[in-house]
Structure formats: C-alpha cells, structure tokens
Scaffold this active site. Structure first.
Site, PDB file in Angstrom:
ATOM      1  N   THR A 123       0.869  -1.194   0.000  1.00 12.33           N
ATOM      2  CA  THR A 123       0.000   0.000   0.000  1.00 12.33           C
ATOM      3  C   THR A 123       0.898   1.233   0.000  1.00 12.33           C
ATOM      4  O   THR A 123       1.338   1.671  -1.048  1.00 12.33           O
ATOM      5  CB  THR A 123      -0.971  -0.002   1.202  1.00 12.33           C
ATOM      6  OG1 THR A 123      -0.240  -0.258   2.409  1.00 12.33           O
ATOM      7  CG2 THR A 123      -2.032  -1.081   1.029  1.00 12.33           C
ATOM      8  N   THR A 138       2.755  -9.023  11.957  1.00 13.04           N
ATOM      9  CA  THR A 138       2.750  -7.763  11.241  1.00 13.04           C
ATOM     10  C   THR A 138       1.462  -7.513  10.486  1.00 13.04           C
ATOM     11  O   THR A 138       0.538  -8.304  10.528  1.00 13.04           O
ATOM     12  CB  THR A 138       3.935  -7.713  10.277  1.00 13.04           C
ATOM     13  OG1 THR A 138       3.961  -6.430   9.688  1.00 13.04           O
ATOM     14  CG2 THR A 138       3.788  -8.727   9.202  1.00 13.04           C
TER      15      THR A 138
END
Length: 408
Positions: free
Chosen positions: A154, A191
């Site tokens: 992203t 994560t």
C-alpha cells in the site's frame, strides 16, 4: 543456514502471481496476489488482538485453528475488508470458493488476506475476475514471487522479501517470505500482512508453537505509529516437499528450523520498521541488563514508540533525555542512576550517558552517527542479565502528509 535469492517461491512446490485487478479505480498499481502450493501444506498463523478485526482474520483463524491445512492464499491491497459486517465475511467465503474452484482446492484450505482502507466493501466482480486472471499466471521462480510481493503493498516504498536454506536430516530445506507494512504498525501478534512458505515437513502443532513464540521477539517488537491494525496476519505454510523426516518434537532439526524461521521473521519485521511511512531511517533499540526479558521488551519498545524520541532521531539530535524519559514511563522499575546509553551506526559508537548522567560527548559526532541508517540506541539498566531489541523509525513531516490523504 544461508540467505539465498528469492521470496515465497523459493521453496519447492510454490507458485505465485501478482497483477492489477482494479480494486481501487483510478490507480495503476498491482493489487492482487496469489500463492499456491502443489501439495497441501500444514499452516500456522497469528492474528491481530485488536477487538475490531477484519473479515479475513476471522476466515483465516478458522482455516488455521480448525483445519490446520492450506494450499493457496489470495491477497488484495487497496481495501481492507474491515468493519464490513456479514457482507465482508461472505465475501471472504466467495474468494475462497472461487480460488478453490479454479485450483481444485477445498475452499476451507484457501486463506485470504486484505489490506487498505477500512470500511469499504470489496467489489466482488473485480475480485473474482482478479482471481480468474491470477490462476493462469501462477508460476515458479523469483520473478513470480516479486510480482506477488509487489502486489500486496500500500504505502510501502519497496517490496519486502527474503529466502534462506538450512539442512535438516541431510535434506536441504528452504524458507521464503514476503510481507507488507509501512503504516498502522504496532503489531500485537504479527505484522500487517506476512506470508512465509517452506518445503519442510513439520507437525502443524509444533509449527504453530514456533510461530507463536518467535512472533513475540520479532513482529511484536516493531512499531511505526502505535496503531495496531485490524488486519494483522502472519501465516506460515509448510508442504513437506523437501522430504526431510517429519519434525514432531523439539530436537536438533526442530531447533535448526526454528532458527531459520526466526531469521526470516526478524528480517521481515525490520524491513517493515525501516520502511515506516515517510521515514528516513530504521531505529533499533536494545535494552540490556534487565531483571526479566519482559522488562527489557517493555523498555526497548517504549523508546521506539516515543514520539519525541522518533522526532529527535529525524532531527539527528542526541536528545538523550527523551530516551531516559520514555524508559521511565514504561512501567518498569529501575534505578535511573545506573543507566548507560550508547548511540551506534556505521559512523561509529558514542557513549552519551553513563550512570544516568551525560558524558562529555561530541554533539557533532552524535549528529554524524544519527545521520546514518540504521541508527541504534543501546541501553543498559544494570538490573540483571536479560535483554531485548525493538525496532521503529524516525518521525518525519512526510508521515503526516501520507496519512492526511490516505483514502484519496
């Protein structure tokens, strides 16, 4: 163990693909990825402890904890499929069914993951078309793995992947991984998104045990902005195609595999921290001399999370008072009069605090050290023998810019 080129396609039997499906209109980036194992793999996972969980987290927890087996992973970037209610959950099932149909895999053995804007629904015509395009593009090799690693990003500025080899019972075993994450990083399990593949043969429960243990010292020790994501997911697949004797207990082979997995996970965790949104440098903090491992973890994490300390690292300012302050409010009891602080980088090492008081250090040398990447702060509280390391990054003007218009 040795590091080799590659990522999720490095181990035997794994294919991958990444392409642009059009998850968010008006963009040009790759936004869907797929990982596929020739043979069914045992799988393990850790997931966000945020009370607000994305739909894929619920789906994947069922796959991992009820089935313990998987053969494919479908990932999209751009839309997180979080806070999407029953429709979001139904869309996860549709993704798994579509991929399963095309790959001849049971839907309950297909993992799904999403990252991006919270609150938006996936447009399933686009997603299903993306799956249809991904399947024929599945391929072995480094390039296919890179395509997948790129498609899950992203606000990341670069792909994050690694592969290693080790020897188990005379057989060469490979582990490869990829991950994404740059913002909303303060994991409380693993994560943002991390996928690790291996051709090792290992018992599923032992794999889950190793993953759960290692995540505490790797992904759970990083922070970019203090925000724990709704989508945090770390998945490990092992398909047994290396043909080593199945690891079922904690023996020499198990320790070797665990060490390799820990190396991969620490590397990926540091890649995320060092690519924090807008950041210039990785900030590594080690706390030595703690009474307990937990104390060391709390103190080191408090320092990497300190907004004022992160700003000081950005400004190349050896403002050690901010470090000591963060240590003090961490909740760990220690004697401030026994604290030592050292700054390190490729530019050298400099003791700036001894016994809780500033040394006669050179501000010019300190600035030189803080100008490098990565920067390390080594703390010693002289209260015991335990230590821990946390990773973060500096706080820059660019971080605010990125997050001020993230949805646009």
């Amino acid at each position: 163990m040795r590091v080799i080129e590659g990522g999720v396609t490095a181990a035997k039997g794994y294919k991958a693909a990444g392409l642009r499906a059009g998850i968010k209109a008006g963009k040009t980036n790759k936004d869907m990825a797929m990982i596929y194992s020739e043979k069914e793999a045992v799988c393990a996972g850790t997931f966000t402890k945020n009370v607000v969980k994305a739909a894929p987290v619920f789906w994947d927890r069922d796959v991992v904890y009820k089935e313990g087996k998987a053969q494919a992973v479908v990932v999209n970037s751009g839309i997180a499929n979080a806070c999407t209610g029953e429709e979001g959950l139904a869309n996860c099932k549709k993704e798994a069914q579509k991929a399963g149909e095309l790959l001849n895999v049971a839907p309950e053995h297909v993992l799904v993951a999403s990252t991006g804007v919270i609150g938006a629904q996936l447009v399933m015509d686009v997603v299903e078309k993306g799956i249809e395009m991904l399947v024929p593009q599945l391929a072995y090799g480094k390039e296919a793995g890179e395509d997948a690693a790129t498609a899950i990003l992203t606000t990341d500025t670069c792909k994050k992947e690694i592969a290693v080899e080790c020897t188990l019972g005379g057989k060469t075993v490979t582990l490869g991984g990829m991950c994404k994450g740059a913002g909303m990083i303060h994991p409380n399990m693993g994560t943002m998104l991390s996928f690790i593949t291996s051709d090792a043969a290992i018992d599923q429960k032992l794999l889950q045990q190793f993953l759960s243990e290692i995540v505490e010292d790797t992904f759970n020790m990083i922070s970019v902005d203090g925000d724990t994501s709704t989508n945090d997911t770390c998945l490990v697949l092992c398909n047994g195609m290396a043909e080593n004797s199945v690891i079922t207990e904690e023996n020499e082979d198990a320790e070797e595999f665990k060490a390799a997995l820990a190396y991969v996970m620490e590397y990926l965790a540091k890649q995320i921290a060092g690519d924090g949104e807008g950041c210039n440098r990785l900030f590594e903090v080690t706390c030595n001399g703690a009474a307990t491992k937990e104390d060391a973890k709390i103190i080191s994490k408090a320092v990497v999370c300190s907004t004022l300390t992160k700003a000081a690292v950005f400004g190349k300012d050896a403002n050690w008072g901010r470090i000591l302050c963060a240590m003090g409010y961490s909740g760990v009891t220690f004697d401030p009069g026994k604290v030592d602080i050292v700054l390190e980088s490729e530019e050298g090492s400099l003791a700036i605090v001894k016994d809780g008081i500033a040394t006669d250090y050179s501000e010019e040398k300190a600035t030189q050290i803080l100008s490098a990447d990565p920067v390390k702060a080594i703390l010693d509280i002289h209260a015991g023998e335990e230590k821990a390391t946390a990773w973060g990054c500096d706080l820059t003007y660019e971080y605010v810019k990125i997050n001020a218009d993230y949805r646009s």
